[in-house]
Design an enzyme around this catalytic site. Sequence first.
Site, short mmCIF file in Angstrom:
data_model
loop_
_atom_site.label_atom_id
_atom_site.label_comp_id
_atom_site.label_asym_id
_atom_site.label_seq_id
_atom_site.Cartn_x
_atom_site.Cartn_y
_atom_site.Cartn_z
CE LYS A 34 -1.86 -0.19 8.26
NZ LYS A 34 -0.99 -1.34 8.58
CB THR A 35 -0.67 3.85 5.34
OG1 THR A 35 -0.43 2.46 5.47
CG2 THR A 35 0.63 4.60 5.50
CG ASP A 225 1.01 0.89 11.37
OD1 ASP A 225 -0.15 0.41 11.36
OD2 ASP A 225 1.66 1.12 10.34
CD GLU A 226 1.23 -3.58 10.01
OE1 GLU A 226 0.39 -4.45 10.30
OE2 GLU A 226 1.45 -3.20 8.84
CD GLN A 256 -3.80 -7.34 6.99
OE1 GLN A 256 -2.75 -7.19 6.38
NE2 GLN A 256 -4.74 -6.40 7.01
NE ARG A 610 -0.89 -7.82 1.70
CZ ARG A 610 -1.35 -6.88 2.49
NH1 ARG A 610 -0.76 -5.71 2.54
NH2 ARG A 610 -2.42 -7.07 3.23
#
Length: 767
Positions: A34-35, A225-226, A256, A610
């Site tokens: 994503k980043t 983002d997020e 998430q 993670r």
Amino acid sequence: MFEDLTKGLNDPQREAVLHTEGPLMIIAGAGSGKTRVLTQRTAHLIKKGINPFSILLLTFTNKAAGEMRERIEKVVGHDARAIWMGTFHSVFAKILRFEAKSLGFTSDFSIYDTDDSKSLLKSIIKERGLDDKVYKPNVVFNRISGAKNRLVSADAYLADPIIQADDAAARLPEIGRLYKLYVDRCFKANAMDFDDLLFNTNILFRDFPDVLNKYQHKFKYVMVDEFQDTNVSQYLITRKLAAIHENICVVGDDAQSIYAFRGANIQNILNFEKDYPGLTTIRLEQNYRSTKTIVEAANSVIARNKRQLRKEVYTENESGQLIEVIKAASDVEEGRLVATSLFEEKLNNGLINSDFAVLYRTNSQSRAFEESLRKLNIKYRIVGGLSFYQRREIKDLLAYLRFTINQNDEEAFKRIINLPKRGIGDQTVAKIAVTAAEQNVTVWDVVANIQHYNAGRSASAIEGFSDLIKSFKLMIDKKDAYEVASHVAKASGILKELYEDKTVEGLSRYENVQELLNSIKQFVDNQDNEDKSLGAFLQTVSLLTNADESDEDGDNDRVTLMTIHQAKGLEYKVVYIVGLEEDLFPSQMMLQSSDDLEEERRLFYVAITRAEKRLYLTYAETRYQYGRLKPCEPSRFMDEIDGKYIHLSRAAARRMAEMQRSTERPTPAAFLRNVASKAAQNGGSQEKRTPPTRSATPQSTHVPSPDFRASDPRKLASGQRVEHQKFGYGTVKLISNDQNGAKAVIQFDNQGEKTLLLGFAKLRIVE
DNA sequence: ACGAGTGCAGTTTTT
DNA sequence: CTGCACTCGT
């Protein structure tokens, strides 16, 4: 032409990078790059010739923004600096500074942190003559914060029959009034709290169309983002900003979403399609981060949630090793087992400390891991906990600085008026406040002109304080932030007081203040900062977060210890998710207050994903809480995760086998519970023998609780016999009272030695 | 005004 | 166990 930008991307990733016009939603599974997509997309915009000034990129932490900026800079060079980038709070605080006058604030407004807000609420509650044990500042604050995040103003709050009925039912009918008073006081103090930064931005855009228009034209491209962690207030801001160009791109993953407790609304992501009929949705479903085992285990967990978008995260990575479960007898042993396992992993797989993370649900769990890691000489760092900027000495100096800039800042005033002690006590402060209210002037007006008032004994002390602040004020326009701050630190006497404190604590406080001054120096020396004034520094500092704290330079090879919330967006080769016990994770609080098991499960999902290579799940059978040992059950999450991805660690398996060999023997947890119930009976009968002094008040009737804390041996009858019982891998003895109360000794078969505290009793573990 | 001493409540996550 | 709020004596 853009090949270099999309090289190595898969199809949906490439599409997301190249799709620049019109509304776009990217549903990005964990570890799906994503980043990378977001940075490449931004770089692509700039390479296309879009002015970086017209790009707005909203991130979850300032650190994430900084890292992303660096990555963009690598592609497009210097242009990246001009992009508007940061958290919602920092970006809109900046805009509010510009536009403060429209709302009746000055551009010097203070930002109240949560402590300031609660302290102000407490004053208001007391002033209204309400009991702060009924109207708990915490509860009131949360109600107000929730309302603000839903854009419910104080007046709307009071006018809403449903809310009023709610508050009445909770026997807190005054909350609406308190809300209104709170808003008034913040306004008078020229201060905004965190929620106000978003709330007031909405007001600004609603009531000043020309201002909105200006920013709508400025920001031609808006990215969030997020997105799953934005609340209604934040969503409306972005929607308004993007209303003209509709070049809005949101990136998120509903699986998430872990910030509902602070108003994040999963509905935002679910509603986005309705709000933008022409929406393009791109799904990034291939996970590049984790082994197949980890990805599938995570899927098996999240599949239990009902409310979610359809999404299939898959990976082409190798299966990797099974997830290991480590079961420990106590939280202390949990720490030891994790440290040992970590040590072995390092040795066997050639890993370094920074490949590891220990993730827990609550900050207080970090201690056992700190101690065990220290014993094995493994370097670690703790993210969060008490943040640097929450330390008392730091807040004290910052309060001085805040007050120098903004004399209406009531909370800063309360902090510093008698710090260091200068003979201005509570009485005097109260008198000043009353006088100010009577004369309808500010507290500072009274303090600055104290000679006109009858101030009695404290007059000279107050005058000293006012002269001090006046001298600071003279500096702010002439000197930079560092010069002012270091002068304030010296002249206020803060530095001197800490210097004279020769205790370990005092020394570290002194160093902390020096460190703050250093960071101000850095701020001033930083070429990127055009405005080097104290005011400019204060606005950046109030919005820094735990995650933003600079990594200690020097040794960066450290194991990371943090809460799962803080682990969002990060990845580690080996991850330990610890404390998987019912009521701890999932949290009892969470389940009681909102009955939202699904959010806890998403949190578990975040934690699992993670991990890149290897994942450990650990739990303890007993745990300290409020200095007492209490029995724990394994978390329901241990059952929910698909069993085929899991196996017990060797140590745990061995112990399990031993326990099975002695099936009749109870676990330590069961034994402690047994002790507890006996103690409760004892305590109960003792209670009854005591003759009622006044009348039989309900409080004096002791109801034996199944909770272990009922076994406080101070309540045991004297002459309690020694009890011992064999369990799986050791013996517990409860020894009779001595002057110090009862003692319990757990004797493990065949292990080292440690001493634990059992609250009332010493629990000695002989290993 | 202020320090020492006592008693009680609280602990989810964070911008 | 910790932090705080409140009381009391100086």
